[in-house]
Design an enzyme around this catalytic site. Structure first.
Site, PDB file in Angstrom:
ATOM      1  N   ASP A   1     -15.150 -34.253   4.111  1.00 35.96           N
ATOM      2  CA  ASP A   1     -14.403 -35.048   5.101  1.00 35.96           C
ATOM      3  C   ASP A   1     -13.716 -34.224   6.200  1.00 35.96           C
ATOM      4  O   ASP A   1     -12.533 -34.445   6.505  1.00 35.96           O
ATOM      5  CB  ASP A   1     -13.356 -35.941   4.393  1.00 35.96           C
ATOM      6  CG  ASP A   1     -13.984 -36.919   3.411  1.00 35.96           C
ATOM      7  OD1 ASP A   1     -15.222 -36.926   3.261  1.00 35.96           O
ATOM      8  OD2 ASP A   1     -13.234 -37.683   2.771  1.00 35.96           O
TER       9      ASP A   1
ATOM     10  N   LYS B   1     -18.751 -42.420   2.309  1.00 34.20           N
ATOM     11  CA  LYS B   1     -18.149 -43.154   1.175  1.00 34.20           C
ATOM     12  C   LYS B   1     -17.064 -44.124   1.638  1.00 34.20           C
ATOM     13  O   LYS B   1     -16.560 -44.026   2.746  1.00 34.20           O
ATOM     14  CB  LYS B   1     -17.557 -42.163   0.158  1.00 34.20           C
ATOM     15  CG  LYS B   1     -16.450 -41.306   0.710  1.00 34.20           C
ATOM     16  CD  LYS B   1     -15.218 -41.322  -0.149  1.00 34.20           C
ATOM     17  CE  LYS B   1     -14.099 -40.466   0.359  1.00 34.20           C
ATOM     18  NZ  LYS B   1     -14.150 -39.789   1.612  1.00 34.20           N
TER      19      LYS B   1
ATOM     20  N   CYS C   1      -9.315 -36.525  -1.456  1.00 35.05           N
ATOM     21  CA  CYS C   1     -10.763 -36.516  -1.663  1.00 35.05           C
ATOM     22  C   CYS C   1     -11.279 -35.216  -2.263  1.00 35.05           C
ATOM     23  O   CYS C   1     -12.240 -35.238  -3.034  1.00 35.05           O
ATOM     24  CB  CYS C   1     -11.474 -36.883  -0.370  1.00 35.05           C
ATOM     25  SG  CYS C   1     -11.185 -38.626   0.012  1.00 35.05           S
TER      26      CYS C   1
END
Ligand code: VGL
Ligand code: ZN
Length: 202
Positions: free
Chosen positions: A13, A95, A139
């Site tokens: 990310d 996601k 994450c």
């Protein structure tokens, strides 16, 4: 020289919204970019992931969630940081892309062909994951712990991750928790040194 074929570098990310100026800015989040770029030439397989929310996502404050709107599909905030070197990224995963489901683990994401991260990693016979990116306490933590429980040996590059730190020590606590779970905490310098010596750091 490339790290042995059983290793993958996972870029978690590294998106504009998690960097300074973004909607859910992580302090110094952009500093993960240079570390990611320095490691990429040494890995045979590079996986990129993105948080990828619809506009009315359940994690957003207006729907009772904890976060301001961020990483909205197709927006500039959801793009990878512009300085991130894409030339050797082999797979892109996305996601938390349906309205009513949030997810922090990248193992819950899919690539453009609908394949899961686990499926793709197994297809390359990957057993070791090296992780950089954002955010340490969300994450990165979730992906790393999920990776351990799925049987991967996981290495977190400590100078290549940054934390949201809703509470000031969240990032440190997440690293301690990962370490207790058997994750190897290593610096990018150690990864590059062990690379030259021809073995993985322990
Ligand atoms: C993340 C908060 C909300 C992350 C994603 O990528 O760590 N954090 N959504
Ligand atoms: Zn999110």
């Amino acid at each position: 020289m490339k790290r042995s074929l059983d290793s993958a570098l996972v870029l978690v990310d590294i998106q504009n919204d998690f960097c300074p100026g973004g909607a859910l800015a992580v302090a110094k989040g952009d500093e993960t970019v240079a570390v990611a770029n320095s490691l990429m030439p040494h890995f045979p397989l590079i996986i990129s992931t993105q948080d990828w929310h619809p506009i009315n996502h359940v994690s957003f404050k207006e729907r009772g969630g904890p976060w301001p709107p961020h990483c909205v599909q197709g927006t500039q905030g959801a793009d990878l940081h512009p300085a991130l070197n894409r030339t050797r990224i082999g797979h892109y995963f996305f996601k938390a892309s349906s309205v009513d489901n949030d997810a922090y683990s990248e193992f819950e994401g899919t690539d453009d062909k609908g394949r899961s991260l686990d499926e793709v990693l197994r297809s390359y016979e990957v057993t070791r994951l090296y992780v950089v990116g954002l955010a340490t306490d969300y994450c990165v933590r979730a992906t790393v712990l999920d990776g351990v429980s799925r049987g991967y040996q996981v290495y977190v590059c400590t100078d290549g991750v940054r934390a949201v730190n809703v509470d000031a020590r969240d990032g440190e606590k997440a690293l301690e928790e990962m370490s207790s779970a058997g994750v190897h905490l290593v610096t990018s310098a150690e990864i590059l040194q062990s690379e030259l010596a021809g073995f993985a750091p322990s």
